[in-house]
Design an enzyme around this catalytic site. Structure first.
Site, mmCIF file in Angstrom:
data_model
loop_
_atom_site.group_PDB
_atom_site.id
_atom_site.type_symbol
_atom_site.label_atom_id
_atom_site.label_comp_id
_atom_site.label_asym_id
_atom_site.label_seq_id
_atom_site.Cartn_x
_atom_site.Cartn_y
_atom_site.Cartn_z
ATOM 1 N N ASP A 1 0.863 -1.177 0.000
ATOM 2 C CA ASP A 1 0.000 0.000 0.000
ATOM 3 C C ASP A 1 0.898 1.224 0.000
ATOM 4 O O ASP A 1 1.822 1.324 0.814
ATOM 5 C CB ASP A 1 -0.891 0.019 1.247
ATOM 6 N N ASP B 1 -14.014 -5.174 -4.033
ATOM 7 C CA ASP B 1 -14.042 -5.206 -2.564
ATOM 8 C C ASP B 1 -15.453 -5.609 -2.143
ATOM 9 O O ASP B 1 -16.411 -4.896 -2.457
ATOM 10 C CB ASP B 1 -13.712 -3.827 -1.987
#
Lengths: 255, 206
Positions: A12, A131
């Protein structure tokens, strides 16, 4: 042997620095993305994933520079996701050295974007990133955006099948219920999608130990397994992951 | 004087990755070029490529004089040539992606879609074996990164230099004389890929 199960560490990145949320929204600085990418390249990672979680549009430019610098020193496939909203965004990342771009929120708002990018640059570079959370009544899964905070009402399986039809070359399926929990992938979610599509599925969200990676393939039917913290914090190496997959009788790269 | 490697720029995407990998493999002088004159003076030529066959062939054909220059230098003067992924597929007579498209026709064959099954996913994406046939130039056995939905079916099996397996045998490389085409991505195949590029840069033909 057949095509290997891919082990994919995910970094990330916010404002050009690596972060990893232990609970997805709690972020912890873990260093320079290019240095980490080099370490994973040397460790024999099968691919690398950068997820740009920069909050502002201005900070988005920093990921292009990270990708360009990574491509100069790393010779492995790199997928970049986060904030890809147009074919121009995809083009900039591909030119900088990304091999695939992952499209998430923008494909929820406008699924045809997947087709637009596939048509211009080829399906092989389009990763549809999904997601999902299990519905509270237990009946299926729903697409969430904004890091898992915003419900959309969209059925996750239908969305996955739709993006596949539109030309995605790969699906990255993340359980937002599991992300950051270390309880393992949502195997039913992964399997439900993987069994219905011809394209590869990457399992994501919830890996707490190496055994979860094996489960992602044997029980989730994924073609690739993504994880972050177990690798970033040195709890397991890429070689450990490959060995565990091979020990389970799965095709994995040798070291 | 350092050897001149021409890396053909025809809008085919993975140019920078190939450039970076050639540099890492030791190429001293790489010209990223869309100029036929540069190609005609090159000592080695690399044709990259990602995306669709038709789009790549269209991009190459759109450069005035480029295909003529490539044919003069590769087929005529026989300088070492490396095609990568779609750059390898373009060597075929034709591609069957979005209708039938003419290829360069340097190595007889067709580029056909791969078939997905319950256990075989398409695109063929990831690391897989490269198994060279006896006498294949430059190719060593190992694992390389593949990313493709179409594959090269050679008209003459003698042109196949290496195979891999994705449900059934798939052409991993084709070769004839000074021409080598690889379906996999050496620029994305870590040590194995850089090794292949190094051997290509050292390739001397009898």
């Amino acid at each position: 042997m057949s095509v290997r199960v891919r082990v994919i560490p995910c970094l990330d990145v916010a404002n050009g620095r690596v972060v990893k949320g232990v609970n997805f929204v709690d972020l912890k600085d873990a260093g320079d993305p290019v240095e980490q990418a080099r370490a994973y390249d040397a460790a024999g990672a099968d691919e690398l994933c950068f997820l740009d979680i920069s909050a502002s549009h201005e900070a988005r430019g920093t990921i292009i520079d990270v990708v360009r610098r990574t491509a100069e020193v790393c010779f492995m496939p790199v997928t970049v996701g986060g904030g890809v909203r147009s074919p121009e965004d995809a083009r900039a990342l591909l030119l900088a050295g990304a091999d695939k771009v992952a499209i998430n929120s923008a494909a929820v708002a406008r699924p045809a974007l997947v087709g637009d990018i596939a048509e211009r640059f080829g399906s092989q570079c389009v990763v549809a990133s999904i997601d999902a959370r299990r519905r509270t009544d237990g009946e299926g899964w729903e697409i969430f955006t904004h890091g898992g905070r915003k419900a959309t009402g969209i059925d996750a399986i239908e969305h996955a099948l739709n993006l596949t039809r539109l030309g995605a070359g790969e699906l990255l399926v993340t359980s937002m219920d599991r992300d950051g929990t270390r309880d393992g992938y949502d195997l039913e979610l992964i399997r439900t999608i993987a069994d219905q599509v011809d394209i590869p599925v990457v399992a994501s969200g919830g890996v707490g130990h190496i055994g979860h990676l094996v489960d992602g393939v044997t029980q989730g039917h994924a073609s690739a397994v993504l994880a972050a913290s177990i690798f970033h914090f040195g709890e397991a190496t890429i070689a450990d992951a490959h060995r565990a997959l091979a020990a389970a009788g799965l095709p994995a790269r040798s070291h | 004087m350092a050897e001149r490697v021409a890396l053909i720029d025809y809008g085919a995407g993975n140019l920078h990755s190939v450039h970076n990998a050639l540099k890492a493999a030791g190429a001293a002088s790489i010209a990223v070029t869309d100029d036929p004159a540069v190609v005609r003076a090159a000592d080695r030529i690399v044709l990259p490529g990602v995306g669709a066959f038709a789009a790549c062939m269209g991009g190459l054909s759109a450069l005035p004089g480029m295909i003529d220059a490539l044919e003069a230098r590769v087929l005529g003067d026989k300088v070492p040539f490396l095609g990568i992924c779609v750059g390898m597929q373009l060597l075929a007579d034709r591609g069957l992606e979005h209708g039938t498209q003419q290829g360069l026709g340097w190595i007889g064959g067709e580029v056909r879609p791969m078939e997905a099954t319950a256990t075989i996913k398409v695109p063929h994406m990831g690391w897989n074996d490269v198994a060279p046939v006896a006498g294949a130039p430059l190719i060593e056995p190992g694992e390389a990164y593949f990313l493709h939905s179409y594959h090269f079916v050679a008209a003459d099996g003698a042109d196949v230099a290496a195979v891999t397996d994705h449900g059934s045998p798939v052409t991993a490389a084709v070769a004839r004389g000074n021409i080598l085409g690889v379906q996999f991505h050496p620029e994305k195949s870590q040590a194995y890929g850089l090794g292949l590029l190094r051997r290509f840069l050292d390739w001397t033909l009898p």
